[in-house]
Design an enzyme around this catalytic site. Structure first.
Site, PDB file in Angstrom:
ATOM      1  N   ASN A   1       0.861  -1.082   0.061  1.00 19.33           N
ATOM      2  CA  ASN A   1       0.083  -0.056   0.186  1.00 19.33           C
ATOM      3  C   ASN A   1       1.013   1.284   0.276  1.00 19.33           C
ATOM      4  O   ASN A   1       1.371   1.555   1.126  1.00 19.33           O
ATOM      5  CB  ASN A   1      -0.945   0.032   1.278  1.00 19.33           C
ATOM      6  CG  ASN A   1      -1.805   1.265   1.428  1.00 19.33           C
ATOM      7  OD1 ASN A   1      -1.922   1.966   0.485  1.00 19.33           O
ATOM      8  ND2 ASN A   1      -2.211   1.454   2.541  1.00 19.33           N
ATOM      9  N   TRP A   2       0.804   1.874  -1.091  1.00 21.11           N
ATOM     10  CA  TRP A   2       1.914   2.785  -1.357  1.00 21.11           C
ATOM     11  C   TRP A   2       1.473   4.292  -0.709  1.00 21.11           C
ATOM     12  O   TRP A   2       2.334   5.277  -0.514  1.00 21.11           O
ATOM     13  CB  TRP A   2       2.252   3.271  -2.860  1.00 21.11           C
ATOM     14  CG  TRP A   2       3.535   2.125  -3.110  1.00 21.11           C
ATOM     15  CD1 TRP A   2       3.946   1.110  -2.416  1.00 21.11           C
ATOM     16  CD2 TRP A   2       3.946   2.037  -4.386  1.00 21.11           C
ATOM     17  NE1 TRP A   2       5.075   0.492  -3.081  1.00 21.11           N
ATOM     18  CE2 TRP A   2       5.047   0.866  -4.521  1.00 21.11           C
ATOM     19  CE3 TRP A   2       4.008   2.696  -5.558  1.00 21.11           C
ATOM     20  CZ2 TRP A   2       5.879   0.524  -5.273  1.00 21.11           C
ATOM     21  CZ3 TRP A   2       4.701   2.381  -6.647  1.00 21.11           C
ATOM     22  CH2 TRP A   2       5.790   1.296  -6.669  1.00 21.11           C
ATOM     23  N   LYS A   3       0.151   4.216  -0.421  1.00 25.06           N
ATOM     24  CA  LYS A   3      -0.467   5.414   0.236  1.00 25.06           C
ATOM     25  C   LYS A   3       0.045   6.793  -0.824  1.00 25.06           C
ATOM     26  O   LYS A   3      -0.213   6.403  -1.995  1.00 25.06           O
ATOM     27  CB  LYS A   3       0.014   5.703   1.600  1.00 25.06           C
ATOM     28  CG  LYS A   3       0.013   4.464   2.480  1.00 25.06           C
ATOM     29  CD  LYS A   3      -0.030   4.594   4.046  1.00 25.06           C
ATOM     30  CE  LYS A   3      -0.054   3.294   4.543  1.00 25.06           C
ATOM     31  NZ  LYS A   3      -0.080   3.449   6.116  1.00 25.06           N
TER      32      LYS A   3
ATOM     33  N   HIS B   1      -9.417   1.336   4.812  1.00 22.46           N
ATOM     34  CA  HIS B   1      -8.284   1.098   5.335  1.00 22.46           C
ATOM     35  C   HIS B   1      -8.209   2.274   6.763  1.00 22.46           C
ATOM     36  O   HIS B   1      -9.231   3.277   6.609  1.00 22.46           O
ATOM     37  CB  HIS B   1      -7.112   2.034   4.317  1.00 22.46           C
ATOM     38  CG  HIS B   1      -5.948   1.980   5.150  1.00 22.46           C
ATOM     39  ND1 HIS B   1      -5.391   2.959   5.942  1.00 22.46           N
ATOM     40  CD2 HIS B   1      -4.814   1.068   4.945  1.00 22.46           C
ATOM     41  CE1 HIS B   1      -4.287   2.655   6.337  1.00 22.46           C
ATOM     42  NE2 HIS B   1      -3.746   1.458   5.968  1.00 22.46           N
TER      43      HIS B   1
ATOM     44  N   GLU C   1      -6.948   4.748   7.507  1.00 18.75           N
ATOM     45  CA  GLU C   1      -6.450   6.319   7.390  1.00 18.75           C
ATOM     46  C   GLU C   1      -7.848   6.789   6.668  1.00 18.75           C
ATOM     47  O   GLU C   1      -8.236   7.950   7.104  1.00 18.75           O
ATOM     48  CB  GLU C   1      -5.490   6.373   6.494  1.00 18.75           C
ATOM     49  CG  GLU C   1      -4.115   6.281   7.200  1.00 18.75           C
ATOM     50  CD  GLU C   1      -3.103   5.591   6.671  1.00 18.75           C
ATOM     51  OE1 GLU C   1      -2.901   5.656   5.331  1.00 18.75           O
ATOM     52  OE2 GLU C   1      -1.898   5.165   7.422  1.00 18.75           O
TER      53      GLU C   1
ATOM     54  N   GLU D   1      -5.585  -5.001  10.522  1.00 16.83           N
ATOM     55  CA  GLU D   1      -4.667  -3.971  10.675  1.00 16.83           C
ATOM     56  C   GLU D   1      -4.807  -3.263  12.138  1.00 16.83           C
ATOM     57  O   GLU D   1      -5.752  -2.428  12.104  1.00 16.83           O
ATOM     58  CB  GLU D   1      -4.457  -2.801   9.736  1.00 16.83           C
ATOM     59  CG  GLU D   1      -4.164  -3.471   8.310  1.00 16.83           C
ATOM     60  CD  GLU D   1      -3.551  -2.323   7.228  1.00 16.83           C
ATOM     61  OE1 GLU D   1      -2.363  -2.661   6.852  1.00 16.83           O
ATOM     62  OE2 GLU D   1      -4.354  -1.575   7.074  1.00 16.83           O
TER      63      GLU D   1
ATOM     64  N   GLY E   1       2.221   2.101  10.837  1.00 17.72           N
ATOM     65  CA  GLY E   1       3.298   3.302  10.726  1.00 17.72           C
ATOM     66  C   GLY E   1       3.860   3.596  11.826  1.00 17.72           C
ATOM     67  O   GLY E   1       4.405   4.598  11.855  1.00 17.72           O
TER      68      GLY E   1
ATOM     69  N   SER F   1       3.245  -2.323  10.304  1.00 20.14           N
ATOM     70  CA  SER F   1       4.685  -2.190  10.410  1.00 20.14           C
ATOM     71  C   SER F   1       5.100  -3.494  10.283  1.00 20.14           C
ATOM     72  O   SER F   1       6.308  -4.048  10.701  1.00 20.14           O
ATOM     73  CB  SER F   1       5.036  -2.043  12.043  1.00 20.14           C
ATOM     74  OG  SER F   1       4.512  -0.665  11.973  1.00 20.14           O
TER      75      SER F   1
ATOM     76  N   GLY G   1       2.769  -1.038   4.373  1.00 15.46           N
ATOM     77  CA  GLY G   1       2.807   0.256   3.895  1.00 15.46           C
ATOM     78  C   GLY G   1       4.400   0.651   3.709  1.00 15.46           C
ATOM     79  O   GLY G   1       4.896   0.355   2.706  1.00 15.46           O
ATOM     80  N   GLY G   2       5.093   1.069   4.766  1.00 19.60           N
ATOM     81  CA  GLY G   2       6.498   1.544   4.542  1.00 19.60           C
ATOM     82  C   GLY G   2       7.448   0.790   4.019  1.00 19.60           C
ATOM     83  O   GLY G   2       8.281   1.116   2.894  1.00 19.60           O
TER      84      GLY G   2
HETATM   85  P1  PGA Z   1       2.735   0.104   7.499  1.00 20.10           P
HETATM   86  O1  PGA Z   1       1.523   0.572   6.849  1.00 20.10           O
HETATM   87  O2  PGA Z   1       3.243  -1.299   6.873  1.00 20.10           O
HETATM   88  O3  PGA Z   1       3.494   1.548   7.171  1.00 20.10           O
HETATM   89  O4  PGA Z   1       2.689   0.109   9.049  1.00 20.10           O
HETATM   90  C1  PGA Z   1       0.536  -0.588   6.694  1.00 20.10           C
HETATM   91  C2  PGA Z   1      -0.858  -0.019   5.889  1.00 20.10           C
HETATM   92  O5  PGA Z   1      -1.270   1.153   6.483  1.00 20.10           O
HETATM   93  O6  PGA Z   1      -1.548  -0.727   5.480  1.00 20.10           O
END
Ligand code: PGA
Length: 251
Positions: free
Chosen positions: A8-10, A93, A95, A167, A173, A212, A233-234
């Site tokens: 997930n590149w956001k 998600h 966010e 999640e 994050g 994470s 994500g990251g």
């Molecule tokens: P993260 O993000 O791996 O940076 O914690 C995961 C996500 O939001 O799907």
């Protein structure tokens, strides 16, 4: 079942970053499902680049509108995403839930719209830290599934067209990852709710863990019985790390 690594590149990655990503990819013959959700405007670019990749890369989007078409300025419909060549979308998600106030009712509409368009859906759920501390994790997850999947039955989707991502909000994050045992416990609970409450016991619904995940902790999580993959994500932004994750998931 192959394990999934979904990036997930956001709202990250420039075209130059995408160049770096593809030139540092080391995946040869991946035995996992390697998926990436870039920003919607980058979907076509990623599809173009993935054509030359030595493994299959599925490209998706991070969000869709609940409506199919019409006067909804700034939105992208599931039908358009599918037309563009996207294979999947995230829905719910954390966010989107917290920053854009997307509630269970709206997310349920998005889920129906996406499945109807033929997109695969990764439906995301997870508890806040305070909810975990108060022993409410299972109740929160059950509620998010029952409300979010309302009106969904075994005929609403094909095997593998619906995935659930667990999640925990406190792990997204933050660098703080759920232990494999905590994640497995939540996944087993999700599996049970899908089977017993939603009567989806005969459907194949892969369960992803997110929060994470990185190369150093992926093996412990992915070896758990009810963890079918990771939403990342990251650590999905760099080709080297994404390759390592795919390698671990292919074992
Ligand atoms: P993260 O993000 O791996 O940076 O914690 C995961 C996500 O939001 O799907």
């Amino acid at each position: 079942m192959k394990k999934y690594i979904v990036g997930n590149w956001k709202m990250n990655q420039t075209l130059a970053n995408i160049d770096d990503f593809f030139s540092s990819l080391k995946i040869k013959d991946s035995k996992c499902e390697a998926w990436i959700a870039p920003q919607t405007l980058h979907v076509a670019e990623l599809l173009k680049r993935s054509e030359g990749a030595p493994f299959n890369l599925e490209v998706g989007v991070q969000n869709i509108c609940e409506h199919e078409s019409g006067a909804f300025t700034g939105e992208t419909s599931a039908v358009t995403a599918k037309d563009l060549g996207a294979g999947f979308t995230l829905v719910g998600h954390s966010e989107r839930r917290s920053l854009y106030n997307e509630d269970d009712d709206l997310l349920n509409k998005k889920l129906h719209s996406a499945l109807k368009s033929g997109l695969t859906v990764i439906f995301c759920i997870g508890e806040q830290l305070i909810e975990r501390q108060n022993g409410m994790t299972n109740a929160v997850l059950k509620n998010q599934l029952i409300e979010g999947l309302e009106g969904i039955n075994a005929n609403s989707f094909n095997d593998g067209q619906l995935l659930i991502a667990y999640e925990p909000v406190w792990a997204i994050g933050t660098g703080e990852v759920a232990t494999p045992e905590q994640a497995q416990e939540a996944h087993a609970h999700i599996r049970a709710v899908l089977a017993v409450e939603l009567r989806l016991e005969n459907k194949t619904i892969p369960l992803l863990y997110g929060g994470s995940v990185k190369p150093s902790n992926a093996a412990g999580l992915l070896s758990q019985k009810d963890i079918d993959g990771a939403l990342v994500g990251g650590a999905s932004l760099k080709g080297e790390d994404f390759s390592k994750l795919c390698e671990i998931a292919s074992l």
